[in-house]
Design an enzyme around this catalytic site. Sequence first.
Site, PDB file in Angstrom:
ATOM      1  N   PHE A  25     -29.323  44.225-134.814  1.00 52.00           N
ATOM      2  CA  PHE A  25     -28.310  44.810-134.390  1.00 52.00           C
ATOM      3  C   PHE A  25     -28.781  45.378-133.003  1.00 52.00           C
ATOM      4  O   PHE A  25     -28.611  46.711-132.867  1.00 52.00           O
ATOM      5  CB  PHE A  25     -27.773  45.982-135.393  1.00 52.00           C
ATOM      6  CG  PHE A  25     -27.514  45.482-136.763  1.00 52.00           C
ATOM      7  CD1 PHE A  25     -26.247  44.988-136.867  1.00 52.00           C
ATOM      8  CD2 PHE A  25     -28.474  45.508-137.801  1.00 52.00           C
ATOM      9  CE1 PHE A  25     -25.982  44.266-138.393  1.00 52.00           C
ATOM     10  CE2 PHE A  25     -28.084  44.933-139.092  1.00 52.00           C
ATOM     11  CZ  PHE A  25     -26.920  44.267-139.218  1.00 52.00           C
ATOM     12  N   LEU A  26     -29.094  44.586-132.350  1.00 51.04           N
ATOM     13  CA  LEU A  26     -29.954  45.079-130.978  1.00 51.04           C
ATOM     14  C   LEU A  26     -28.615  44.938-129.800  1.00 51.04           C
ATOM     15  O   LEU A  26     -28.074  43.759-129.693  1.00 51.04           O
ATOM     16  CB  LEU A  26     -30.868  44.316-130.441  1.00 51.04           C
ATOM     17  CG  LEU A  26     -32.147  44.021-131.510  1.00 51.04           C
ATOM     18  CD1 LEU A  26     -33.154  43.330-130.963  1.00 51.04           C
ATOM     19  CD2 LEU A  26     -32.602  45.497-132.007  1.00 51.04           C
TER      20      LEU A  26
ATOM     21  N   GLY B  50     -11.353  50.094-121.246  1.00 52.98           N
ATOM     22  CA  GLY B  50     -11.609  49.666-120.084  1.00 52.98           C
ATOM     23  C   GLY B  50     -11.295  47.969-119.673  1.00 52.98           C
ATOM     24  O   GLY B  50     -10.463  47.641-120.459  1.00 52.98           O
TER      25      GLY B  50
ATOM     26  N   GLY C 133     -17.874  41.969-123.384  1.00 57.56           N
ATOM     27  CA  GLY C 133     -18.324  40.495-123.026  1.00 57.56           C
ATOM     28  C   GLY C 133     -19.867  40.354-123.680  1.00 57.56           C
ATOM     29  O   GLY C 133     -20.150  40.947-124.665  1.00 57.56           O
TER      30      GLY C 133
ATOM     31  N   GLU D 141     -28.133  44.963-125.802  1.00 58.20           N
ATOM     32  CA  GLU D 141     -28.722  44.927-124.431  1.00 58.20           C
ATOM     33  C   GLU D 141     -28.635  45.979-123.760  1.00 58.20           C
ATOM     34  O   GLU D 141     -27.599  46.777-123.497  1.00 58.20           O
ATOM     35  CB  GLU D 141     -28.195  43.675-123.914  1.00 58.20           C
ATOM     36  CG  GLU D 141     -28.344  42.408-124.470  1.00 58.20           C
ATOM     37  CD  GLU D 141     -27.810  40.982-123.530  1.00 58.20           C
ATOM     38  OE1 GLU D 141     -28.379  41.089-122.265  1.00 58.20           O
ATOM     39  OE2 GLU D 141     -27.315  40.159-123.947  1.00 58.20           O
TER      40      GLU D 141
ATOM     41  N   CYS E 113     -23.248  38.436-127.706  1.00 57.72           N
ATOM     42  CA  CYS E 113     -22.748  38.865-128.835  1.00 57.72           C
ATOM     43  C   CYS E 113     -21.496  38.693-129.480  1.00 57.72           C
ATOM     44  O   CYS E 113     -21.083  37.817-130.253  1.00 57.72           O
ATOM     45  CB  CYS E 113     -23.728  40.050-129.366  1.00 57.72           C
ATOM     46  SG  CYS E 113     -25.427  40.115-129.511  1.00 57.72           S
TER      47      CYS E 113
END
Length: 430
Positions: free
Chosen positions: A156-157, A262, A266, A159, A269
């Site tokens: 569940f990382l 917004g 993207g 970026e 994931c």
Amino acid sequence: MEISIVGSGYVGTTIAACFAEVGHDVVNVDIDEEIVETINDGRAPIHEPGLDELVVEHAGDRLRATTDYGAVRDTDATFLALPTPSEADGHIDLSIMEAGARSLGAALAEKDDYHVVVTKSTVVPTTTEEVIAPILAEESGKVLGQDLGIGMNPEFLREGSAVSDFLDPDKIVLGAESDRAKATLRGVFEPLAERAGEPPIVETGVAEAEMIKYANNGFLAAKISLANDLANICKEYGIDSEEVLEAIGLDHRIGAAFLGAGVGWGGSCFPKDVAAIIAAARDVGYEPAMLQAAVEVNDRQPVRLLELLRGHVDPDGARVAVLGLAFKPGTDDIRNSRALPLVDALVDAGADVVGYDPVATENFRERYPDIDYAETAEAALDDADAALVVTDWPEFADLDEAFDAMATPIVVDGRRIVTRREGIVYESLV
């Protein structure tokens, strides 16, 4: 414990360095000699805040990399952290995972001790047990459940915050097919749990663990799309969507996280995972209408941004600054960035595009070598006819005077990060 990780990409390198940080001895196995050399030299092969420091600290001690699959024989558990790219129809391509499993199985054929193989890559439910496990058993000659344990540990990382996400997790999910495999996984994650203040640990089946990752990302993607849908309605009524979303986020049943409206989501994931679980659901005869709607809303957001731009300037022949090329701040990853469809549309419309991003410019240049690039946001705005704000890098909030250097100060903000003021024509997407 001794841990091996097959794959040294974004996930593989991050978890390797973090496992070393909590006290394990870790070896990364990768076929790319350049990546292996980079890690062994104490450098991270990817841009991720905090990762360089961990690799520098542990390389040559608790962290090393090799191209030799035989290194897995000296470890207690192996994590498969290999790419599962999207196919055109949304299904995931398992060819890299299957090749890695074959090489891993062949290496484990010469190991006598019990070993656990854990899928870390995101794969649709039943993949580990029905695809990966049989390959491992065939290549290794081991009996599943007896000589070879199988597990699944979804990541569940995010970026830009992957290191802190790993070291301070909201939850740890351990999927295993046997009590023995589950005990090994507990041993792997015990030092992390102690360090992180004992976060919730979910022990479950392998397929359930696979599904938890998709459910997690599907829910978050849908939450963002719903926030965008509501913000779009607010825009039509002239209502301040930020005030509305902040208010509903105070409800404990809703929560404030991922309610920022917004230009859309993207990255590597959300788009891939949502497409994959939609395709998998259809394979078993179910039409996931909510997830499909989330994708449709997301795809419309860049179109709405361009429509707002066209309300102020004709893109044909106009110099348009695109501020933000990465899919989110804190990373150089441009995969499924909202800047991609925007630049495509601007180029098709005849615009003279100049792009800027603090760290993602070179990655974007590889895909779009023919547009202009600026070294600073101020340079991108200089003499531009309009500006599109696509990624909410914090520095874009401090460009006040730079807008005065534009030929016509038209700012269309896809992230609501620029402050509206007199002297510029400002239009927020939401």
